[in-house]
Design an enzyme around this catalytic site. Structure first.
Site, mmCIF file in Angstrom:
data_model
loop_
_atom_site.group_PDB
_atom_site.id
_atom_site.type_symbol
_atom_site.label_atom_id
_atom_site.label_comp_id
_atom_site.label_asym_id
_atom_site.label_seq_id
_atom_site.Cartn_x
_atom_site.Cartn_y
_atom_site.Cartn_z
ATOM 1 N N SER A 162 20.882 -43.327 36.557
ATOM 2 C CA SER A 162 22.050 -44.070 37.636
ATOM 3 C C SER A 162 22.252 -45.306 37.203
ATOM 4 O O SER A 162 21.578 -46.014 36.624
ATOM 5 C CB SER A 162 21.487 -43.816 38.987
ATOM 6 O OG SER A 162 22.479 -44.583 39.691
ATOM 7 N N TYR A 187 15.215 -45.457 46.141
ATOM 8 C CA TYR A 187 15.758 -44.605 45.330
ATOM 9 C C TYR A 187 16.152 -45.006 43.910
ATOM 10 O O TYR A 187 15.729 -44.511 42.846
ATOM 11 C CB TYR A 187 17.062 -44.127 45.830
ATOM 12 C CG TYR A 187 17.916 -43.363 45.102
ATOM 13 C CD1 TYR A 187 17.875 -42.144 44.611
ATOM 14 C CD2 TYR A 187 18.964 -44.048 44.434
ATOM 15 C CE1 TYR A 187 18.363 -41.437 43.648
ATOM 16 C CE2 TYR A 187 19.749 -43.688 43.653
ATOM 17 C CZ TYR A 187 19.496 -42.132 42.998
ATOM 18 O OH TYR A 187 20.358 -41.531 42.310
ATOM 19 N N LYS A 191 14.460 -44.014 39.649
ATOM 20 C CA LYS A 191 15.179 -43.919 38.441
ATOM 21 C C LYS A 191 14.681 -44.938 37.504
ATOM 22 O O LYS A 191 14.470 -44.407 36.264
ATOM 23 C CB LYS A 191 16.743 -44.151 38.973
ATOM 24 C CG LYS A 191 17.375 -43.229 39.815
ATOM 25 C CD LYS A 191 17.413 -41.716 39.204
ATOM 26 C CE LYS A 191 17.795 -40.648 40.195
ATOM 27 N NZ LYS A 191 17.599 -39.476 39.847
HETATM 28 P P1 NAD Z 1 22.339 -33.013 44.984
HETATM 29 O O1 NAD Z 1 21.450 -33.472 45.806
HETATM 30 O O2 NAD Z 1 23.394 -32.326 45.008
HETATM 31 O O3 NAD Z 1 21.375 -32.099 43.602
HETATM 32 C C1 NAD Z 1 20.062 -32.241 43.547
HETATM 33 C C2 NAD Z 1 19.320 -30.912 43.606
HETATM 34 O O4 NAD Z 1 17.922 -31.159 43.363
HETATM 35 C C3 NAD Z 1 19.635 -30.299 45.071
HETATM 36 O O5 NAD Z 1 20.019 -29.005 44.704
HETATM 37 C C4 NAD Z 1 18.076 -30.144 45.485
HETATM 38 O O6 NAD Z 1 17.991 -29.025 46.348
HETATM 39 C C5 NAD Z 1 17.356 -30.115 44.563
HETATM 40 N N1 NAD Z 1 16.004 -30.673 44.376
HETATM 41 C C6 NAD Z 1 15.657 -31.849 45.120
HETATM 42 N N2 NAD Z 1 14.201 -31.953 45.065
HETATM 43 C C7 NAD Z 1 13.604 -30.753 44.308
HETATM 44 C C8 NAD Z 1 12.461 -30.653 43.986
HETATM 45 N N3 NAD Z 1 11.345 -31.174 44.390
HETATM 46 N N4 NAD Z 1 12.273 -29.377 43.185
HETATM 47 C C9 NAD Z 1 13.313 -28.534 43.215
HETATM 48 N N5 NAD Z 1 14.674 -29.089 43.228
HETATM 49 C C10 NAD Z 1 14.830 -30.249 43.879
HETATM 50 O O7 NAD Z 1 22.432 -34.379 44.082
HETATM 51 P P2 NAD Z 1 23.401 -34.699 42.681
HETATM 52 O O8 NAD Z 1 24.632 -35.536 43.425
HETATM 53 O O9 NAD Z 1 23.906 -33.298 41.932
HETATM 54 O O10 NAD Z 1 22.448 -35.338 41.876
HETATM 55 C C11 NAD Z 1 21.837 -34.748 40.713
HETATM 56 C C12 NAD Z 1 20.948 -36.024 40.186
HETATM 57 O O11 NAD Z 1 21.638 -36.710 39.630
HETATM 58 C C13 NAD Z 1 19.982 -36.572 40.929
HETATM 59 O O12 NAD Z 1 18.794 -36.594 40.240
HETATM 60 C C14 NAD Z 1 20.435 -37.913 41.425
HETATM 61 O O13 NAD Z 1 19.718 -38.878 41.795
HETATM 62 C C15 NAD Z 1 21.566 -38.234 40.130
HETATM 63 N N6 NAD Z 1 22.401 -39.036 40.495
HETATM 64 C C16 NAD Z 1 23.472 -38.705 41.443
HETATM 65 C C17 NAD Z 1 24.586 -39.538 41.518
HETATM 66 C C18 NAD Z 1 25.602 -39.168 42.484
HETATM 67 O O14 NAD Z 1 26.218 -40.059 42.945
HETATM 68 N N7 NAD Z 1 25.666 -37.981 42.980
HETATM 69 C C19 NAD Z 1 24.570 -40.911 40.892
HETATM 70 C C20 NAD Z 1 23.587 -41.136 39.956
HETATM 71 C C21 NAD Z 1 22.602 -40.022 40.025
HETATM 72 C C1 UD1 Z 2 26.060 -45.402 45.907
HETATM 73 C C2 UD1 Z 2 24.474 -46.157 46.024
HETATM 74 C C3 UD1 Z 2 23.834 -45.846 44.342
HETATM 75 C C4 UD1 Z 2 24.114 -44.452 43.878
HETATM 76 C C5 UD1 Z 2 25.600 -44.372 43.841
HETATM 77 C C6 UD1 Z 2 26.098 -43.010 43.111
HETATM 78 C C7 UD1 Z 2 24.288 -47.178 47.920
HETATM 79 C C8 UD1 Z 2 24.000 -48.645 48.292
HETATM 80 N N1 UD1 Z 2 24.049 -47.238 46.451
HETATM 81 O O1 UD1 Z 2 26.520 -46.584 45.330
HETATM 82 O O2 UD1 Z 2 22.380 -45.966 44.525
HETATM 83 O O3 UD1 Z 2 23.700 -44.840 42.533
HETATM 84 O O4 UD1 Z 2 26.111 -44.356 45.242
HETATM 85 O O5 UD1 Z 2 27.288 -42.562 43.407
HETATM 86 O O6 UD1 Z 2 24.313 -46.313 48.671
HETATM 87 N N2 UD1 Z 2 32.397 -47.715 50.944
HETATM 88 C C9 UD1 Z 2 33.270 -47.878 52.178
HETATM 89 N N3 UD1 Z 2 32.998 -47.293 53.066
HETATM 90 C C10 UD1 Z 2 32.183 -45.876 53.055
HETATM 91 C C11 UD1 Z 2 31.507 -45.829 51.956
HETATM 92 C C12 UD1 Z 2 31.386 -46.496 51.003
HETATM 93 O O7 UD1 Z 2 33.812 -48.854 52.189
HETATM 94 O O8 UD1 Z 2 32.169 -45.432 54.006
HETATM 95 C C13 UD1 Z 2 32.579 -48.403 49.769
HETATM 96 C C14 UD1 Z 2 31.133 -49.102 49.178
HETATM 97 O O9 UD1 Z 2 31.030 -50.341 49.935
HETATM 98 C C15 UD1 Z 2 31.267 -49.381 47.953
HETATM 99 C C16 UD1 Z 2 32.304 -48.276 47.488
HETATM 100 O O10 UD1 Z 2 32.818 -47.704 48.633
HETATM 101 O O11 UD1 Z 2 32.299 -50.391 47.385
HETATM 102 C C17 UD1 Z 2 31.658 -47.001 46.570
HETATM 103 O O12 UD1 Z 2 30.496 -46.817 47.718
HETATM 104 P P1 UD1 Z 2 29.449 -45.324 47.332
HETATM 105 O O13 UD1 Z 2 30.295 -44.218 47.134
HETATM 106 O O14 UD1 Z 2 28.459 -45.307 48.522
HETATM 107 O O15 UD1 Z 2 28.803 -45.787 46.168
HETATM 108 P P2 UD1 Z 2 27.727 -46.949 45.516
HETATM 109 O O16 UD1 Z 2 27.892 -47.970 46.237
HETATM 110 O O17 UD1 Z 2 28.527 -47.434 44.391
#
Ligand code: NAD
Ligand code: UD1
Length: 376
Positions: A162, A187, A191
């Site tokens: 991330s 969290y 990472k």
């Molecule tokens: P998500 O929660 O939708 O998907 C994660 C999946 O992993 C889920 O289906 C969950 O059931 C499964 N899971 C969790 N723990 C597990 C375990 N111990 N064994 C097997 N399965 C398990 O999340 P996502 O948004 O699809 O994110 C996927 C990955 O990307 C995550 O590692 C997350 O941290 C990373 N990531 C997500 C974002 C974001 O904004 N969505 C941003 C940066 C990084």
């Molecule tokens: C969040 C996570 C970050 C993760 C990323 C993935 C936090 C503090 N950080 O980041 O660890 O990697 O998501 O996508 O949660 N906002 C509002 N109102 C809301 C929600 C969000 O104004 O109800 C604003 C936030 O202040 C920010 C922007 O929208 O400026 C994006 O927020 P969000 O979607 O939560 O993502 P990140 O903060 O970038």
């Protein structure tokens, strides 16, 4: 779908049956064994938001996949729809990445050439109140997965990292060679720690490849409107919140501060369409096939949009109002975070194609066609 020793199995294509199964008692295997054995990509967390979109792109590209998930944050319906959209079946195991024996059975049953590792917990606020669960699941789970991979001779991993690893101190645009680790919550620390573990693993054994994909802010959904992000409870992230306000599930969006040093005072982020992100994983797997060592890549568009920019883009793309008010800042937020995505373009040959309008349109299609997410 059949349940065998706590493992849910969907489809066919196994090299040999998991422990306890024989070709005699599991007819699908007889067919599978007659097929030429093909290498598969194991997708952990493949039922989740990014994993489900990546499964579709892998299947569309003709790759064989095996999916595991423990359903902690996902529903079986997501993979049912993946199969429907891709028009293809694939094996699925309900398996936790901390379950060493369960993983061994999966690796024994399939020829896995690479792992795309999405499985993990991702809620920043929850990680502050439950740090041990985050370290156990994310860090412990990854260590177990890597141990089993090494035993099975599979040493290629594409990891969901991330932008959060860049922490609070680096200026945007963020580049891969900037210092990492100044993270502000458990969290984010998982990472960072996992990135460091994977680098150490690559140093210890030059046969390993770890592609560390640093996602910026994934939003949007598959253009069919059939799969998308289905958060539990009230969303923390901006786009699911906007969508739920637009559909009337939530009364209004609270914008977390308008006194940041940005063009309109609201926070600026690098939003990336989830299907572009999914495509990045295909390029990362190709890269892993021909390289060794650990390498980090930003997956973002390189463009920053403020909260107000995104609200306006959503309203104009979809013709729906998003009532909003300005609230206080959210603890731990930074003003601006966007990527320099040029390394991914140069080395992986990947570039995000979809713009913010596509992201808003596709998020809304998913939300409006599935007001209750996968619970219909
Ligand atoms: P998500 O929660 O939708 O998907 C994660 C999946 O992993 C889920 O289906 C969950 O059931 C499964 N899971 C969790 N723990 C597990 C375990 N111990 N064994 C097997 N399965 C398990 O999340 P996502 O948004 O699809 O994110 C996927 C990955 O990307 C995550 O590692 C997350 O941290 C990373 N990531 C997500 C974002 C974001 O904004 N969505 C941003 C940066 C990084
Ligand atoms: C969040 C996570 C970050 C993760 C990323 C993935 C936090 C503090 N950080 O980041 O660890 O990697 O998501 O996508 O949660 N906002 C509002 N109102 C809301 C929600 C969000 O104004 O109800 C604003 C936030 O202040 C920010 C922007 O929208 O400026 C994006 O927020 P969000 O979607 O939560 O993502 P990140 O903060 O970038």
């Amino acid at each position: 779908m059949t349940e065998i020793f706590g493992i849910m199995i969907v489809g066919s294509g196994r090299k040999r049956p998991p422990a306890g199964l024989t070709t005699e008692n599991h007819p699908t295997h007889m067919l599978a064994l007659k097929e030429e054995s093909r290498m598969s990509i194991l997708v952990t967390g493949g039922c989740g938001y990014i994993g489900s979109h990546t499964c579709i792109e892998l299947l569309k590209a003709g790759r064989d996949i095996v999916v595991i998930d423990n359903y902690y944050n996902a529903k079986p319906e997501a993979l049912r729809r993946v199969k429907e959209l891709a028009g293809k079946d694939f094996p699925f195991y309900e398996c936790d990445i901390r379950d060493e024996e369960g993983l061994r059975r999966v690796f024994a049953a399939h020829d896995i050439e690479a792992v795309i590792h999405f499985a993990g917990l991702k809620a920043v606020g929850e990680s502050v109140s439950k740090p041990l669960e985050y370290y156990d699941n994310n860090v412990g789970g990854t260590v177990t997965l890597c141990r089993v991979m090494a035993e099975a001779g599979c040493k290629r991993i594409v990891f969901s990292s991330s932008a959060t690893v860049y922490g609070m101190n680096n200026p945007s645009p963020l580049k891969e060679d900037m210092p990492t680790g100044a993270v502000t919550n458990p969290y984010g620390r998982t990472k960072y720690i996992i990135e460091e573990i994977l680098k150490d693993v690559c140093v210890s054994d030059p046969a390993w490849t770890a592609v560390l994909l640093r996602y910026f802010n994934p939003i949007g959904a598959h253009e069919s409107g059939r799969i998308g992000e289905d958060p539990n409870g009230i969303p923390n992230n901006l786009m699911p919140y906007i969508s739920q306000v637009a559909i009337g599930k939530l009364p209004q969006l609270a914008i977390h501060g308008d006194d940041y040093d940005t063009h309109d005072g609201t926070g600026v982020r690098d939003y990336i369409h989830v299907v572009d992100l999914a495509d990045g994983h295909l390029k990362a797997v190709d890269y892993a096939m021909t390289h060794t060592g650990a390498e980090a890549f930003n997956l973002g568009t390189g463009r920053g949009y403020s909260v107000l920019d995104l609200v306006k883009a959503f309203e104009s793309a979809n013709g729906v109002p998003v009532p909003h008010v300005i609230g206080p800042r959210r603890a731990g937020d930074i003003a601006t975070c966007y990527s320099d995505p040029s390394k991914a373009e140069r080395v992986l040959g990947w570039k995000a194609k979809r713009g913010v309008e596509d992201m808003c349109r596709d998020s809304w299609r998913w939300q409006s066609q599935n007001p209750k997410g996968y619970d219909e």
